[in-house]
Scaffold this motif. Structure first.
Motif, PDB file in Angstrom:
ATOM      1  N   GLU A  74       0.827  -1.208   0.000  1.00 15.89           N
ATOM      2  CA  GLU A  74       0.000   0.000   0.000  1.00 15.89           C
ATOM      3  C   GLU A  74       0.861   1.258   0.000  1.00 15.89           C
ATOM      4  N   GLU A  75       1.989   1.220   0.690  1.00 18.25           N
ATOM      5  CA  GLU A  75       2.885   2.381   0.728  1.00 18.25           C
ATOM      6  C   GLU A  75       3.519   2.629  -0.643  1.00 18.25           C
ATOM      7  N   ILE A  76       3.862   1.559  -1.339  1.00 22.46           N
ATOM      8  CA  ILE A  76       4.427   1.692  -2.684  1.00 22.46           C
ATOM      9  C   ILE A  76       3.393   2.315  -3.625  1.00 22.46           C
ATOM     10  N   LYS A  77       2.165   1.873  -3.512  1.00 16.63           N
ATOM     11  CA  LYS A  77       1.091   2.455  -4.334  1.00 16.63           C
ATOM     12  C   LYS A  77       0.924   3.939  -4.050  1.00 16.63           C
ATOM     13  N   GLN A  78       0.969   4.292  -2.778  1.00 11.58           N
ATOM     14  CA  GLN A  78       0.786   5.692  -2.391  1.00 11.58           C
ATOM     15  C   GLN A  78       1.890   6.578  -2.949  1.00 11.58           C
ATOM     16  N   LEU A  79       3.107   6.075  -2.990  1.00 10.89           N
ATOM     17  CA  LEU A  79       4.206   6.849  -3.571  1.00 10.89           C
ATOM     18  C   LEU A  79       3.939   7.145  -5.048  1.00 10.89           C
ATOM     19  N   LEU A  86       8.543   8.232  -9.932  1.00 10.36           N
ATOM     20  CA  LEU A  86       8.284   7.117 -10.843  1.00 10.36           C
ATOM     21  C   LEU A  86       8.733   5.849 -10.119  1.00 10.36           C
ATOM     22  N   ILE A  87       7.813   4.913  -9.933  1.00 12.10           N
ATOM     23  CA  ILE A  87       8.095   3.684  -9.198  1.00 12.10           C
ATOM     24  C   ILE A  87       8.337   2.540 -10.176  1.00 12.10           C
ATOM     25  N   LYS A  88       9.496   1.889 -10.051  1.00 12.19           N
ATOM     26  CA  LYS A  88       9.784   0.693 -10.835  1.00 12.19           C
ATOM     27  C   LYS A  88       9.972  -0.470  -9.877  1.00 12.19           C
ATOM     28  N   VAL A  89       9.322  -1.590 -10.172  1.00 16.19           N
ATOM     29  CA  VAL A  89       9.362  -2.766  -9.298  1.00 16.19           C
ATOM     30  C   VAL A  89      10.027  -3.914 -10.034  1.00 16.19           C
ATOM     31  N   LYS A 103       0.992 -10.885  -8.296  1.00 12.01           N
ATOM     32  CA  LYS A 103      -0.333 -10.527  -8.816  1.00 12.01           C
ATOM     33  C   LYS A 103      -0.918  -9.340  -8.072  1.00 12.01           C
ATOM     34  N   LEU A 104      -0.693  -9.268  -6.779  1.00 14.40           N
ATOM     35  CA  LEU A 104      -1.207  -8.150  -5.977  1.00 14.40           C
ATOM     36  C   LEU A 104      -0.679  -6.817  -6.508  1.00 14.40           C
ATOM     37  N   TYR A 105       0.566  -6.821  -6.967  1.00 15.09           N
ATOM     38  CA  TYR A 105       1.164  -5.590  -7.500  1.00 15.09           C
ATOM     39  C   TYR A 105       0.724  -5.344  -8.946  1.00 15.09           C
ATOM     40  N   SER A 106       0.655  -6.411  -9.725  1.00 13.85           N
ATOM     41  CA  SER A 106       0.331  -6.255 -11.148  1.00 13.85           C
ATOM     42  C   SER A 106      -1.104  -5.762 -11.362  1.00 13.85           C
ATOM     43  N   ASP A 109       0.287   5.515 -14.207  1.00 11.18           N
ATOM     44  CA  ASP A 109       1.339   5.996 -15.105  1.00 11.18           C
ATOM     45  C   ASP A 109       2.703   6.053 -14.419  1.00 11.18           C
ATOM     46  N   ASN A 110       2.705   6.192 -13.095  1.00 13.43           N
ATOM     47  CA  ASN A 110       3.957   6.298 -12.348  1.00 13.43           C
ATOM     48  C   ASN A 110       4.396   4.965 -11.742  1.00 13.43           C
ATOM     49  N   PHE A 111       3.841   3.877 -12.242  1.00 14.70           N
ATOM     50  CA  PHE A 111       4.128   2.563 -11.658  1.00 14.70           C
ATOM     51  C   PHE A 111       4.406   1.561 -12.770  1.00 14.70           C
ATOM     52  N   GLU A 112       5.516   0.839 -12.652  1.00 15.04           N
ATOM     53  CA  GLU A 112       5.902  -0.116 -13.687  1.00 15.04           C
ATOM     54  C   GLU A 112       6.557  -1.346 -13.049  1.00 15.04           C
ATOM     55  N   ILE A 113       6.147  -2.534 -13.481  1.00 15.01           N
ATOM     56  CA  ILE A 113       6.802  -3.778 -13.078  1.00 15.01           C
ATOM     57  C   ILE A 113       7.738  -4.190 -14.207  1.00 15.01           C
ATOM     58  N   CYS A 114       9.023  -4.397 -13.871  1.00 12.44           N
ATOM     59  CA  CYS A 114      10.055  -4.681 -14.868  1.00 12.44           C
ATOM     60  C   CYS A 114      10.380  -6.167 -14.882  1.00 12.44           C
ATOM     61  N   ASP A 115      10.486  -6.744 -16.068  1.00 12.49           N
ATOM     62  CA  ASP A 115      10.694  -8.190 -16.212  1.00 12.49           C
ATOM     63  C   ASP A 115      12.105  -8.577 -16.616  1.00 12.49           C
ATOM     64  N   ALA A 116      12.981  -7.617 -16.849  1.00 11.85           N
ATOM     65  CA  ALA A 116      14.328  -7.923 -17.330  1.00 11.85           C
ATOM     66  C   ALA A 116      15.080  -8.815 -16.346  1.00 11.85           C
ATOM     67  N   ASP A 117      15.910  -9.734 -16.892  1.00 13.78           N
ATOM     68  CA  ASP A 117      16.708 -10.622 -16.041  1.00 13.78           C
ATOM     69  C   ASP A 117      17.754  -9.846 -15.237  1.00 13.78           C
ATOM     70  N   ASN A 118      18.316  -8.818 -15.850  1.00 12.98           N
ATOM     71  CA  ASN A 118      19.418  -8.076 -15.242  1.00 12.98           C
ATOM     72  C   ASN A 118      18.893  -6.827 -14.542  1.00 12.98           C
ATOM     73  N   ILE A 119      19.078  -6.773 -13.238  1.00 15.99           N
ATOM     74  CA  ILE A 119      18.561  -5.642 -12.470  1.00 15.99           C
ATOM     75  C   ILE A 119      19.501  -4.445 -12.459  1.00 15.99           C
ATOM     76  N   VAL A 120      20.764  -4.632 -12.832  1.00 15.27           N
ATOM     77  CA  VAL A 120      21.745  -3.561 -12.679  1.00 15.27           C
ATOM     78  C   VAL A 120      21.396  -2.306 -13.473  1.00 15.27           C
ATOM     79  N   PRO A 121      20.968  -2.400 -14.741  1.00 12.83           N
ATOM     80  CA  PRO A 121      20.567  -1.165 -15.433  1.00 12.83           C
ATOM     81  C   PRO A 121      19.431  -0.426 -14.720  1.00 12.83           C
ATOM     82  N   LEU A 122      18.549  -1.160 -14.057  1.00 11.91           N
ATOM     83  CA  LEU A 122      17.474  -0.518 -13.301  1.00 11.91           C
ATOM     84  C   LEU A 122      18.039   0.210 -12.083  1.00 11.91           C
ATOM     85  N   ILE A 123      19.029  -0.393 -11.440  1.00 16.18           N
ATOM     86  CA  ILE A 123      19.685   0.264 -10.305  1.00 16.18           C
ATOM     87  C   ILE A 123      20.372   1.539 -10.775  1.00 16.18           C
TER      88      ILE A 123
END
Length: 338
Positions: free
Chosen positions: A172-177, A184-187, A199-202, A207-221
């Motif tokens: 709920e806190e992530i949603k509120q942000l 911009l929230i990336k998960v 599923k709860l997140y998806s 518009d400010n919320f995105e779930i990322c599926d890439a194998d490599n997290i480093v570019p997101l960091i």
């Protein structure tokens, strides 16, 4: 003479760990192939120019001088020395320092892992420990420049372990942000995260919320201004790249982290993370010097040099450990001694 190497992979995150090593191997005119084992990995994750083997017989014929593994186990009957490069930097997790009698060489990342493994080496006496750094970070610490985002990007990367994850407590806190429109929230979820929790997140759309599926997290960091997690290997990866990390109920909170234990305090922690004091910045730098002091992007080079050193010295005889050897043979449907 061309040197041949093999990557033994059982988890999707292994690709990003090993590809910088592959780049260095190929740049020298040597060869490397992949061996994918288990239901969690598929040849569809390989690039078109990446070579792979599908049977023990092919591996034996290929005859690599070294097998690199970012995991706990490796077939002892594969040719070549067995090299542990680790699946993450999270040395605090249970099992990180368990000796399973598979490896000839442990390539550690910094003093916080080198010192304990050196002590274990004195006890077990059948492997070498050489501090090299982690290959996954090579492309990201060399010549890295921070991107200026139009609004702060918050990367939320919880661990999957039910006893350690923040996924349910912070949803709920992530949603509120996201709803504030200030961020911009990336998960990014761990591959082993429960599908019900994902599923709860998806189900949340914004518009400010995105779930990322890439194998490599480093570019997101790299893209993020702040990383939010709990007790995960993402924590150390983020610190090393120079990010401030907020953790929820971290199992071993330290001065380099902004740790909190009440979900309603997350927004306050984000504001603090975006305005660090000089003392907080220094605490991050001090921690990085112990976990992964290498910022030159040459860990892959050091790993290959370590392999050459161990091969020239000769490998040491390992314990029989028949139970583990039987299990790995069963997993690969291979029931010969060698």
């Amino acid at each position: 003479m061309i040197k041949r190497y093999l990557f033994f992979v059982q988890q999707p995150y292994s690709f990003a760990i090993l590809r910088p090593l592959q780049t260095e191997i190929l740049s020298r005119g040597d060869e490397v192939v992949w061996y994918l084992n288990g239901k969690n990995v598929s040849i569809n994750s390989l690039n078109n120019d990446e070579k792979y083997l599908t049977s023990v017989e092919e591996v034996k014929s290929y005859n690599p001088i070294a097998v690199f593994v970012p995991g706990n186990i490796v077939p002892d009957f594969f040719p070549g020395i067995k090299v542990q490069v680790f699946h993450g930097l999270e040395y605090k997790k249970q099992g990180h320092f368990v000796i399973r009698d598979f490896y000839d060489l442990y390539c550690t990342h910094g003093p916080l892992t080198t010192i304990p493994f050196d002590k274990l080496k004195e006890i077990h006496k059948h492997f070498e420990v050489i501090e090299t750094g982690w290959p996954k970070l090579d492309p990201y610490v060399k010549n890295y420049q921070k991107v200026n985002n139009s609004k702060p990007v918050l990367l939320y990367a919880p661990t999957f372990s039910p006893s350690l994850t923040s996924a349910l407590d912070l949803i709920e806190e992530i949603k509120q942000l996201a709803l504030t429109n200030d961020y911009l929230i990336k998960v990014k979820f761990h591959p082993k995260m429960k599908q019900g929790w994902i599923k709860l997140y998806s189900e949340f759309k914004h518009d400010n919320f995105e779930i990322c599926d890439a194998d490599n997290i480093v570019p997101l960091i790299q893209e993020a201004d702040v990383v939010i997690s709990d007790t995960s290997s993402v924590v150390d990866e983020s610190l090393i790249i120079g990010k401030c990390v907020i953790t929820y109920k971290n199992s071993q909170p330290q001065a380099c982290l902004l740790n909190f234990d009440k979900p309603e305090n997350l927004t306050k922690m984000v504001k603090q993370a975006l305005n660090l004091t000089p003392i907080q910045t220094q605490s991050i730098q001090d921690y990085v010097s112990q976990v992964h002091p290498y910022q030159d992007g040459n860990s892959s080079i050091r790993i290959l040099e370590a392999v050459d050193k161990v091969i020239s010295q000769g490998v040491k005889k390992k314990p029989l450990n028949l139970v583990r050897k039987y299990k790995i043979r069963k997993a690969l449907n291979y029931f010969y001694l060698k």
